[in-house]
Write a protein that holds these residues in place. Sequence first.
Motif, mmCIF file in Angstrom:
data_model
loop_
_atom_site.group_PDB
_atom_site.id
_atom_site.type_symbol
_atom_site.label_atom_id
_atom_site.label_comp_id
_atom_site.label_asym_id
_atom_site.label_seq_id
_atom_site.Cartn_x
_atom_site.Cartn_y
_atom_site.Cartn_z
ATOM 1 N N UNK A 104 0.808 -1.210 0.000
ATOM 2 C CA UNK A 104 0.000 0.000 0.000
ATOM 3 C C UNK A 104 0.846 1.268 0.000
ATOM 4 N N UNK A 105 0.156 2.400 0.170
ATOM 5 C CA UNK A 105 0.738 3.730 -0.082
ATOM 6 C C UNK A 105 1.495 4.330 1.082
ATOM 7 N N UNK A 106 1.206 3.874 2.307
ATOM 8 C CA UNK A 106 1.733 4.615 3.452
ATOM 9 C C UNK A 106 1.067 5.978 3.555
ATOM 10 N N UNK A 107 1.694 6.877 4.277
ATOM 11 C CA UNK A 107 1.036 8.156 4.622
ATOM 12 C C UNK A 107 1.403 9.310 3.694
ATOM 13 N N UNK A 108 2.238 9.070 2.690
ATOM 14 C CA UNK A 108 2.767 10.202 1.925
ATOM 15 C C UNK A 108 2.319 10.256 0.467
ATOM 16 N N UNK A 109 1.246 9.534 0.088
ATOM 17 C CA UNK A 109 0.820 9.577 -1.312
ATOM 18 C C UNK A 109 -0.503 10.316 -1.452
ATOM 19 N N UNK A 110 -1.606 9.681 -1.109
ATOM 20 C CA UNK A 110 -2.904 10.346 -1.133
ATOM 21 C C UNK A 110 -3.611 10.059 0.198
ATOM 22 N N UNK A 114 -3.508 4.349 2.312
ATOM 23 C CA UNK A 114 -2.549 4.200 3.402
ATOM 24 C C UNK A 114 -3.156 3.635 4.666
ATOM 25 N N UNK A 115 -4.206 2.830 4.519
ATOM 26 C CA UNK A 115 -4.935 2.307 5.683
ATOM 27 C C UNK A 115 -4.480 0.919 6.112
ATOM 28 N N UNK A 116 -3.529 0.323 5.379
ATOM 29 C CA UNK A 116 -3.193 -1.082 5.643
ATOM 30 C C UNK A 116 -2.747 -1.327 7.082
ATOM 31 N N UNK A 117 -1.876 -0.475 7.593
ATOM 32 C CA UNK A 117 -1.333 -0.716 8.928
ATOM 33 C C UNK A 117 -2.443 -0.803 9.975
ATOM 34 N N UNK A 118 -3.381 0.137 9.913
ATOM 35 C CA UNK A 118 -4.468 0.102 10.899
ATOM 36 C C UNK A 118 -5.366 -1.112 10.676
ATOM 37 N N UNK A 119 -5.540 -1.528 9.424
ATOM 38 C CA UNK A 119 -6.352 -2.720 9.149
ATOM 39 C C UNK A 119 -5.669 -3.974 9.710
ATOM 40 N N UNK A 122 -6.131 -3.962 13.425
ATOM 41 C CA UNK A 122 -7.508 -4.378 13.764
ATOM 42 C C UNK A 122 -7.650 -5.889 13.697
ATOM 43 N N UNK A 123 -6.876 -6.525 12.801
ATOM 44 C CA UNK A 123 -6.960 -7.982 12.631
ATOM 45 C C UNK A 123 -5.995 -8.714 13.577
ATOM 46 N N UNK A 124 -5.337 -7.956 14.459
ATOM 47 C CA UNK A 124 -4.439 -8.571 15.434
ATOM 48 C C UNK A 124 -3.094 -8.963 14.859
ATOM 49 N N UNK A 125 -2.717 -8.349 13.744
ATOM 50 C CA UNK A 125 -1.437 -8.667 13.109
ATOM 51 C C UNK A 125 -0.465 -7.516 13.332
ATOM 52 N N UNK A 126 0.681 -7.841 13.936
ATOM 53 C CA UNK A 126 1.728 -6.852 14.123
ATOM 54 C C UNK A 126 2.643 -6.883 12.896
ATOM 55 N N UNK A 127 3.129 -5.728 12.439
ATOM 56 C CA UNK A 127 4.025 -5.741 11.267
ATOM 57 C C UNK A 127 5.211 -6.692 11.430
ATOM 58 N N UNK A 128 5.661 -6.880 12.679
ATOM 59 C CA UNK A 128 6.808 -7.775 12.885
ATOM 60 C C UNK A 128 6.426 -9.248 12.702
ATOM 61 N N UNK A 129 5.113 -9.529 12.585
ATOM 62 C CA UNK A 129 4.662 -10.906 12.310
ATOM 63 C C UNK A 129 4.829 -11.273 10.832
#
Length: 311
Positions: A104-110, A114-119, A122-129
């Motif tokens: 996804x886009x992260x926070x610097x495109x539009x 850039x909502x993937x991280x929060x999604x 919400x699903x209980x997945x940490x980026x380090x997983x």
Amino acid sequence: MPGLKRVELSRREILLSGIALAATGIGGQGRAFAEANLTVGDHEITVFSDGHLALPMGFVLPEQSAEEISALLTPHGMATNMLTPDCNITLLRSGDRLVLFDVGSGQNFQPSAGELLSKLEDAGIDPSDITDVILTHAHPDHLWGILDEFDDPLYPQANIHVPQGEWDFWRADDTLANMPDERKSFVVGAQSRLEAIEDQVSMITPGDEVLPGVEAVGTHGHTPGHMSYMIHGGSQSIFVVGDAISNAVISFEKPEWASGTDQDRDQGIATRKMLLDRLALDQSRIIGFHFPHPGEGQVEKATQGYRFVTG
Ligand SMILES: [Zn+2]
């Protein structure tokens, strides 16, 4: 012809200002999606929404007249001045692996993306997983989310699989100079991000089995090294298209129309036609990055062109 250059320039400026205007989030606000769950053999697939983009139609379809565009889109209830495509991120759970296809886009495109991280949270997945990230290509809406708000790698444990052709193209010395002005930020953005993740990168080429059951398929044209992925599970499969087929109406009904988002428009058309033909024949399930969320369905041959069918 005096004045021509000036006209071209101002057209560019219009496109540019249109993309910037898109940052105000015209159309499609407030879409809220739950993730969609699919299975392919023993693989579990979840499609997350990263939000959506807002693109001026002149940027998407630079070679078509307003009449042609209206004749195609109006019967589908689609706006003719802006395209607001969803951004679908495929997550694969397979054995002990947790794999993202694009980030996804992260926070610097539009601001509408850039909502993937929060999604994921919400699903209980940490980026380090996340054990693996597999990229289709290095455009902003697919790559820029690879870094966090401090410009550090967001997925520190992940092996990041990058198409060799993408790595070579975006990092080449002459790419920035050769890129049209309105896309120079794509190059600068790709270069800084690819450099930041260099230690995590593995290169892939077409035909590679990237991970068990995940086959890389060369689908160049949208970008020089663009790759799609066939996920195999037992007798089932699903094809992660990326942007080789970029819109569920335009690309299907008018695959021969040049896409302004394709780096090489002619190669983009050839790849799209080849893929649609093969996917319709195989009755493959597919996930399109920019199809209406969750982007999963099949290709059907139509009287003219093809159609995208879901459910
Ligand atoms: Zn895209």
